[in-house]
Design an enzyme around this catalytic site. Structure first.
Site, PDB file in Angstrom:
ATOM      1  N   HIS A  59      93.352  -5.197  61.627  1.00 44.64           N
ATOM      2  CA  HIS A  59      93.408  -6.025  62.609  1.00 44.64           C
ATOM      3  C   HIS A  59      92.342  -6.776  62.743  1.00 44.64           C
ATOM      4  CE1 HIS A  59      90.708  -2.841  63.500  1.00 44.64           C
ATOM      5  NE2 HIS A  59      91.060  -3.774  64.612  1.00 44.64           N
ATOM      6  N   HIS A  61      90.033  -7.674  65.010  1.00 44.81           N
ATOM      7  CA  HIS A  61      89.028  -7.175  65.647  1.00 44.81           C
ATOM      8  C   HIS A  61      87.820  -7.749  64.437  1.00 44.81           C
ATOM      9  CE1 HIS A  61      89.862  -4.612  68.710  1.00 44.81           C
ATOM     10  NE2 HIS A  61      89.826  -5.492  69.505  1.00 44.81           N
ATOM     11  N   ASP A  63      84.991  -6.893  63.716  1.00 45.23           N
ATOM     12  CA  ASP A  63      84.551  -5.571  62.462  1.00 45.23           C
ATOM     13  C   ASP A  63      84.865  -5.423  61.948  1.00 45.23           C
ATOM     14  OD1 ASP A  63      85.906  -4.027  64.333  1.00 45.23           O
ATOM     15  OD2 ASP A  63      85.226  -2.045  64.048  1.00 45.23           O
ATOM     16  N   HIS A  64      86.358  -6.339  61.557  1.00 47.43           N
ATOM     17  CA  HIS A  64      87.383  -5.645  60.256  1.00 47.43           C
ATOM     18  C   HIS A  64      87.877  -6.550  59.543  1.00 47.43           C
ATOM     19  CE1 HIS A  64      88.014  -1.332  61.562  1.00 47.43           C
ATOM     20  NE2 HIS A  64      87.637  -1.922  62.621  1.00 47.43           N
ATOM     21  N   HIS A 140      95.960   0.971  69.207  1.00 50.73           N
ATOM     22  CA  HIS A 140      94.387   0.795  69.130  1.00 50.73           C
ATOM     23  C   HIS A 140      94.861  -0.465  70.246  1.00 50.73           C
ATOM     24  CE1 HIS A 140      90.401  -0.052  68.195  1.00 50.73           C
ATOM     25  NE2 HIS A 140      90.866  -1.247  67.019  1.00 50.73           N
TER      26      HIS A 140
HETATM   27 ZN   LIG Z   1      87.184  -0.620  64.380  1.00 47.99          ZN
HETATM   28 ZN   LIG Z   2      89.456  -2.088  66.255  1.00 52.30          ZN
END
Ligand SMILES: [Zn+2]
Ligand SMILES: [Zn+2]
Length: 251
Positions: A59, A61, A63-64, A140
């Protein structure tokens, strides 16, 4: 199948690298997620980092996926010529070029290797080299895809971020190893898994291995020892809290 945990942390953990894992089998290697701190960790800790065929983003975000521009820049300066595929949820063909533009201007157009951008969706089946990828949606706060990677020597399931759903359990069924986001220790939290719910998920899927990742920073700081002991005591499968830089199976 070989797995390297480049990172195992969540978005705000100052002591851990964002969750990101490389999976290799039959000569094909994938990187599952590439957050802001993960690109450097992948390049530093995983052997022969240039041997990468595809990046799969669960996804959008940071941090990904915010490590992607850094990873592509590194491949560019190293003179990579082999094609690279980026797979991720709907919007990828707009979001990845936008992130590249913000990070490094015209770099995307100047890459010395072919870059293929593939938008995936729940239920889709993709082939990448010797690996087969299928997807389902967890719950999520942003649209997310869990991925199942089938290899000649068993399957790996990676949740991305999110609470399990009936569809992700169906996707994980029979996988050899389940790597699941476990933000909390127990209970159910909207949009996230927990150690307890992810362990139950791995059991229900029939997995023989369960790796808990993306543990909330305060829990990792204060309760990692207790959680490690709880996981080590789990019966019916091998459960553990991997560390950043760890390879599986262990040598
Ligand atoms: Zn995350
Ligand atoms: Zn996330």
């Amino acid at each position: 199948m070989r797995v390297w945990f480049a990172g195992v942390g969540e978005a705000c953990d100052p002591a851990e690298i964002n969750t990101s894992l490389a999976v290799e089998a039959g000569g094909t290697r994938l990187l599952l997620d590439c957050g802001f701190t993960a690109a450097a960790a992948y390049l530093r800790t995983v052997p022969q980092p240039e041997r990468l065929d595809a990046v799969v983003l669960s996804h959008f975000h940071g941090d990904h996926f915010f490590g992607l521009p850094a990873l592509l820049l590194q491949f560019e300066v190293n003179g990579r010529t082999a094609p690279l595929t980026i797979v991720g949820p709907e919007g990828l063909r707009r979001i990845v070029p936008a992130a590249m533009e913000l990070a490094f201007g015209s770099l995307l157009g100047d890459l010395p290797f072919p870059l293929r951008l593939v938008e995936a969706s729940a239920g889709m089946h993709l082939e990448e080299g010797s690996l087969a990828l299928t997807f389902a949606a967890p719950e999520h706060s942003a649209p997310c895809l869990s991925v199942r990677v089938d290899t000649a020597s068993g399957a790996l399931f990676y949740s991305g971020d999110g609470r399990p759903t009936p569809a992700t359990l169906e996707l994980a069924r029979g996988a050899h190893i389940v790597v699941h986001e476990s933000f909390e220790r127990s209970g159910t939290t909207p949009g996230h898994g927990s150690i307890a719910s992810s362990l139950a998920f791995a059991r229900a899927a029939g997995a023989s291995h369960f790796a808990a990742v993306h543990l909330r920073r305060e829990l990792r700081r204060d309760q990692a020892g207790i959680i490690r002991a709880e996981l080590a005591a789990a019966t019916g499968l091998h459960a553990w809290l991997p560390a950043s830089g760890e390879a599986w199976p262990p040598e």
